[in-house]
Enzyme design. Structure first.
Site, PDB file in Angstrom:
ATOM      1  N   ASP A  43     -14.257  32.647  65.175  1.00 41.05           N
ATOM      2  CA  ASP A  43     -13.819  31.675  64.008  1.00 41.05           C
ATOM      3  C   ASP A  43     -12.686  30.953  64.272  1.00 41.05           C
ATOM      4  OD1 ASP A  43     -14.233  31.444  60.997  1.00 41.05           O
ATOM      5  OD2 ASP A  43     -12.039  31.765  61.500  1.00 41.05           O
ATOM      6  N   TYR A  48      -6.040  25.005  62.554  1.00 40.09           N
ATOM      7  CA  TYR A  48      -5.226  25.940  63.496  1.00 40.09           C
ATOM      8  C   TYR A  48      -4.901  25.569  65.017  1.00 40.09           C
ATOM      9  CZ  TYR A  48      -8.103  29.331  60.717  1.00 40.09           C
ATOM     10  OH  TYR A  48      -8.718  29.954  59.713  1.00 40.09           O
ATOM     11  N   LYS A  73     -13.845  24.504  60.922  1.00 40.42           N
ATOM     12  CA  LYS A  73     -13.977  24.160  59.439  1.00 40.42           C
ATOM     13  C   LYS A  73     -13.312  22.709  59.412  1.00 40.42           C
ATOM     14  CE  LYS A  73     -12.380  29.161  58.891  1.00 40.42           C
ATOM     15  NZ  LYS A  73     -11.729  29.353  59.855  1.00 40.42           N
ATOM     16  N   HIS A 106     -13.156  23.732  54.848  1.00 44.17           N
ATOM     17  CA  HIS A 106     -11.844  24.742  54.733  1.00 44.17           C
ATOM     18  C   HIS A 106     -11.303  25.143  53.436  1.00 44.17           C
ATOM     19  CE1 HIS A 106      -8.595  26.431  57.884  1.00 44.17           C
ATOM     20  NE2 HIS A 106      -8.848  27.071  56.537  1.00 44.17           N
TER      21      HIS A 106
HETATM   22  P1  NAP Z   1      -5.949  39.577  59.699  1.00 46.98           P
HETATM   23  O1  NAP Z   1      -7.114  39.702  60.679  1.00 46.98           O
HETATM   24  O2  NAP Z   1      -6.157  40.552  58.235  1.00 46.98           O
HETATM   25  O3  NAP Z   1      -4.780  40.274  60.228  1.00 46.98           O
HETATM   26  C1  NAP Z   1      -4.198  40.152  61.363  1.00 46.98           C
HETATM   27  C2  NAP Z   1      -2.739  40.902  61.649  1.00 46.98           C
HETATM   28  O4  NAP Z   1      -3.130  42.338  61.910  1.00 46.98           O
HETATM   29  C3  NAP Z   1      -2.079  40.204  63.044  1.00 46.98           C
HETATM   30  O5  NAP Z   1      -0.596  40.540  62.656  1.00 46.98           O
HETATM   31  C4  NAP Z   1      -2.470  41.560  64.208  1.00 46.98           C
HETATM   32  O6  NAP Z   1      -1.339  41.527  64.829  1.00 46.98           O
HETATM   33  C5  NAP Z   1      -2.634  42.520  63.237  1.00 46.98           C
HETATM   34  N1  NAP Z   1      -3.501  43.536  63.754  1.00 46.98           N
HETATM   35  C6  NAP Z   1      -4.855  43.200  64.135  1.00 46.98           C
HETATM   36  N2  NAP Z   1      -5.351  44.217  64.682  1.00 46.98           N
HETATM   37  C7  NAP Z   1      -4.569  45.544  64.436  1.00 46.98           C
HETATM   38  C8  NAP Z   1      -4.586  46.930  64.649  1.00 46.98           C
HETATM   39  N3  NAP Z   1      -5.758  47.329  64.750  1.00 46.98           N
HETATM   40  N4  NAP Z   1      -3.671  47.256  64.223  1.00 46.98           N
HETATM   41  C9  NAP Z   1      -2.419  47.039  63.878  1.00 46.98           C
HETATM   42  N5  NAP Z   1      -2.304  45.734  63.789  1.00 46.98           N
HETATM   43  C10 NAP Z   1      -3.334  44.883  64.053  1.00 46.98           C
HETATM   44  O7  NAP Z   1      -5.338  38.320  59.232  1.00 46.98           O
HETATM   45  P2  NAP Z   1      -5.772  36.776  59.557  1.00 46.98           P
HETATM   46  O8  NAP Z   1      -5.856  36.245  60.788  1.00 46.98           O
HETATM   47  O9  NAP Z   1      -5.353  36.081  58.588  1.00 46.98           O
HETATM   48  O10 NAP Z   1      -7.382  36.718  59.287  1.00 46.98           O
HETATM   49  C11 NAP Z   1      -8.671  37.064  60.269  1.00 46.98           C
HETATM   50  C12 NAP Z   1      -9.038  35.744  60.615  1.00 46.98           C
HETATM   51  O11 NAP Z   1      -9.555  34.957  59.455  1.00 46.98           O
HETATM   52  C13 NAP Z   1      -8.142  34.476  61.126  1.00 46.98           C
HETATM   53  O12 NAP Z   1      -7.682  34.578  62.364  1.00 46.98           O
HETATM   54  C14 NAP Z   1      -9.027  33.247  60.634  1.00 46.98           C
HETATM   55  O13 NAP Z   1     -10.126  33.302  61.808  1.00 46.98           O
HETATM   56  C15 NAP Z   1      -9.560  33.638  59.419  1.00 46.98           C
HETATM   57  N6  NAP Z   1      -8.655  33.026  58.361  1.00 46.98           N
HETATM   58  C16 NAP Z   1      -9.369  32.119  57.440  1.00 46.98           C
HETATM   59  C17 NAP Z   1      -8.751  31.646  56.473  1.00 46.98           C
HETATM   60  C18 NAP Z   1      -9.165  30.390  55.659  1.00 46.98           C
HETATM   61  O14 NAP Z   1      -8.571  29.810  54.820  1.00 46.98           O
HETATM   62  N7  NAP Z   1     -10.672  30.214  55.574  1.00 46.98           N
HETATM   63  C19 NAP Z   1      -7.312  32.079  56.261  1.00 46.98           C
HETATM   64  C20 NAP Z   1      -6.851  32.985  56.927  1.00 46.98           C
HETATM   65  C21 NAP Z   1      -7.219  33.732  57.720  1.00 46.98           C
HETATM   66  P3  NAP Z   1      -1.392  41.117  66.460  1.00 46.98           P
HETATM   67  O15 NAP Z   1      -2.304  39.644  66.597  1.00 46.98           O
HETATM   68  O16 NAP Z   1      -0.120  40.927  67.188  1.00 46.98           O
HETATM   69  O17 NAP Z   1      -2.054  42.189  66.962  1.00 46.98           O
END
Ligand code: NAP
Length: 280
Positions: A43, A48, A73, A106
């Site tokens: 994704d 990004y 997106k 998005h």
């Molecule tokens: P998330 O997946 O909820 O959290 C990511 C965070 O958790 C990072 O700081 C990562 O650190 C840490 N982490 C990951 N696995 C872990 C584990 N097993 N143990 C401990 N810490 C862990 O946040 P997100 O990146 O915001 O959401 C996921 C995806 O959703 C995004 O990458 C993006 O593709 C999508 N997204 C979309 C929108 C939208 O508006 N459509 C908004 C936000 C996100 P490290 O990287 O340092 O390991």
């Protein structure tokens, strides 16, 4: 890999890898690591600034294109029919592919009806296999879904144990729209990774908080795309298919729901102004 069937019949992995906040420099390495771990769904988004990194990884990973599921997106600054058409062509070029598996609007701002028409056209032309939206709360989601020819296949919204989107998911289901979670760990907010309930439940199954949180959403039939730049965490987050949370444990996690965002409100005028200016 377990999949979900979208409303047009195409299959999407229920677990993928997200690259928000993965730098352009690191993105290729991260996606190649994720693919080597077993992830087949990636994704990304124009906003990004790392679609090229995803494209490089697709080209170098050694898999056929049809073994991978790529989501991107269209950002607000590319909203409107003409701009969105150009923007879809840009994404295809950056991703180095001749089709996108899932294309989302998005954010629900600016001329997103024009954007959606361009996406419907790209869908009919075979450049996109499924179209949908992101961050559309029930009010805007219903309005769009009622007024377009091709119903959104997916709505990607903030969904995690503290904001479970129970009502919104019911509404999406009425339109055959698949819920896709962003921020399945709430990006660590609210002491996510040390939450007592999740730690306690994890101990029973020999699983981490991250694994319990993902498993909970998967058992709610929500698509998840956790992000990590660390390969060992990518492995941990992928290892969620060998256990099943009991009904009692699911009920306990249900109680963590505060039914509100840990990030922002799309109804906050200041935040809307911030988004409209982002990327200008
Ligand atoms: P998330 O997946 O909820 O959290 C990511 C965070 O958790 C990072 O700081 C990562 O650190 C840490 N982490 C990951 N696995 C872990 C584990 N097993 N143990 C401990 N810490 C862990 O946040 P997100 O990146 O915001 O959401 C996921 C995806 O959703 C995004 O990458 C993006 O593709 C999508 N997204 C979309 C929108 C939208 O508006 N459509 C908004 C936000 C996100 P490290 O990287 O340092 O390991």
């Amino acid at each position: 890999m377990k999949t979900v069937k979208l409303n047009n019949g195409i299959e999407m992995p229920i677990l993928g890898y997200g690259v928000y906040q993965v730098t352009p420099e690191e993105c290729e390495r991260c996606v190649l690591d994720a693919i080597s771990v077993g992830y087949r769904s990636i994704d990304t988004a124009q906003a990004y600034y790392n679609e090229e990194g995803v494209g490089n990884a697709l080209r170098k990973c050694g898999l056929s294109r049809n073994e991978l599921f790529i989501t991107t997106k269209v950002w607000i600054t590319n909203a409107g029919y003409e701009k969105a058409k150009t923007s879809i062509a840009d994404s295809l070029r950056k991703l180095q592919t001749d089709y996108i598996d899932l294309l989302l609007i998005h954010q629900p701002f600016a001329d997103y009806y024009g954007t959606y028409r361009a996406m419907e056209e790209a869908y009919r032309a075979g450049q996109v296999r499924a179209i949908g939206v992101s961050n559309f709360y029930p009010d805007r989601f219903i309005d769009l879904a009622e007024n377009v020819e091709i119903k959104p296949a997916v709505n990607q919204v903030e969904t995690h144990v503290f904001n479970q989107q129970v009502k919104a998911r019911q509404i999406m289901q009425e339109y055959g729209t698949q819920t896709m979670s962003w921020g399945p760990f709430a990006e660590g907010r609210n002491n996510f990774f040390t939450n007592e309930t999740l730690v306690k439940i994890g101990r029973k199954y020999g699983k981490s908080v991250a694994q319990v949180a993902l498993r909970f959403l998967i058992q709610c039939n929500v698509v998840v795309i956790p992000k990590s730049t660390h390969k060992e965490r990518m492995i941990e987050n992928f290892d969620v298919f060998d256990f099943e949370l009991s009904e009692q444990d699911r009920m306990e996690i249900t109680k963590l729901d505060k039914a509100e965002s840990l990030f922002f409100s799309h109804y906050d005028p200041g935040f809307v102004r911030y988004l409209l200016n982002y990327g200008k």
